[in-house]
Design a protein around this motif. Structure first.
Motif, mmCIF file in Angstrom:
data_model
loop_
_atom_site.group_PDB
_atom_site.id
_atom_site.type_symbol
_atom_site.label_atom_id
_atom_site.label_comp_id
_atom_site.label_asym_id
_atom_site.label_seq_id
_atom_site.Cartn_x
_atom_site.Cartn_y
_atom_site.Cartn_z
ATOM 1 N N SER A 141 0.826 -1.679 -0.233
ATOM 2 C CA SER A 141 -0.034 -0.378 0.136
ATOM 3 C C SER A 141 1.276 0.980 -0.055
ATOM 4 N N ILE A 197 1.988 1.913 -3.640
ATOM 5 C CA ILE A 197 0.528 2.136 -4.283
ATOM 6 C C ILE A 197 0.276 3.743 -4.225
ATOM 7 N N GLY A 198 0.094 4.662 -2.523
ATOM 8 C CA GLY A 198 0.551 5.924 -2.296
ATOM 9 C C GLY A 198 1.471 6.515 -2.965
ATOM 10 N N ASN A 218 0.405 6.793 -6.629
ATOM 11 C CA ASN A 218 -0.784 8.319 -6.621
ATOM 12 C C ASN A 218 -0.370 9.680 -6.701
ATOM 13 N N ARG A 262 1.433 10.218 -9.836
ATOM 14 C CA ARG A 262 0.397 10.185 -10.878
ATOM 15 C C ARG A 262 -0.339 12.292 -10.389
ATOM 16 N N LYS A 263 -0.946 12.127 -9.513
ATOM 17 C CA LYS A 263 -1.295 13.801 -8.995
ATOM 18 C C LYS A 263 -0.418 14.588 -9.329
ATOM 19 N N TYR A 296 -4.973 13.924 -15.779
ATOM 20 C CA TYR A 296 -5.243 13.039 -14.867
ATOM 21 C C TYR A 296 -4.732 11.564 -15.624
ATOM 22 N N LYS A 336 -1.936 8.975 -15.857
ATOM 23 C CA LYS A 336 -2.056 7.540 -15.768
ATOM 24 C C LYS A 336 -1.633 6.698 -16.054
ATOM 25 N N ASP A 354 -6.295 -0.846 -4.425
ATOM 26 C CA ASP A 354 -6.112 0.566 -4.212
ATOM 27 C C ASP A 354 -5.020 0.373 -5.678
ATOM 28 N N PRO A 405 -6.881 1.741 -9.905
ATOM 29 C CA PRO A 405 -7.063 2.817 -11.227
ATOM 30 C C PRO A 405 -5.222 2.245 -11.470
ATOM 31 N N PHE A 406 -4.454 1.396 -11.590
ATOM 32 C CA PHE A 406 -3.489 1.339 -12.277
ATOM 33 C C PHE A 406 -3.530 0.489 -13.369
#
Length: 86
Positions: free
Chosen positions: A3, A6-7, A10, A13-14, A27, A31, A53, A56-57
Motif C-alpha cells: 500500500s 500505491i500511495g 498516487n 500521478r497527481k 489525470y 496514469k 488500491d 486504477p493502475f
C-alpha cells in the motif's frame, strides 16, 4: 502490492496531472505513464482479486494483447515490449 507503493504512485500521478493541466485528460495521461509490475507480474484488468488500491493502475487487457503483453508479464517483458530503454 504494498500500500505504501500505491500511495507513492498516487502522489506521483497527481503531481504529473497538475503539471499537465490538472484536468481529467491530464489525470488519465499521467496514469497511463505507470506500468505496475508486482510479484505476480504486470497488473491488468484481467487480474483476479486485484487490490482495490491498485485497480486504477491496472492496464486494459485488450491494449496489452495488442502490445504483445499479457496479464502477469514480467518486468523484463514490459520494458522490452515498450522499448523503454532505446
Amino acid at each position: 502490492m504494498c500500500s505504501a507503493g500505491i500511495g507513492v504512485l498516487n502522489a506521483a500521478r497527481k503531481t504529473m496531472a497538475r503539471m499537465l493541466g490538472n484536468n481529467e485528460i491530464a489525470y488519465e495521461s499521467a496514469k497511463s505513464q505507470f506500468w505496475v509490475v508486482e510479484a505476480k507480474g504486470l497488473i491488468t484488468e484481467g487480474r483476479e482479486n486485484i487490490d482495490p488500491d491498485a485497480l486504477p493502475f491496472a492496464r486494459n487487457l485488450k491494449e496489452m494483447v495488442r502490445q504483445g503483453l499479457r496479464e502477469g508479464a514480467s518486468l523484463v517483458e514490459v520494458v522490452r515490449e515498450n522499448d523503454l530503454f532505446t
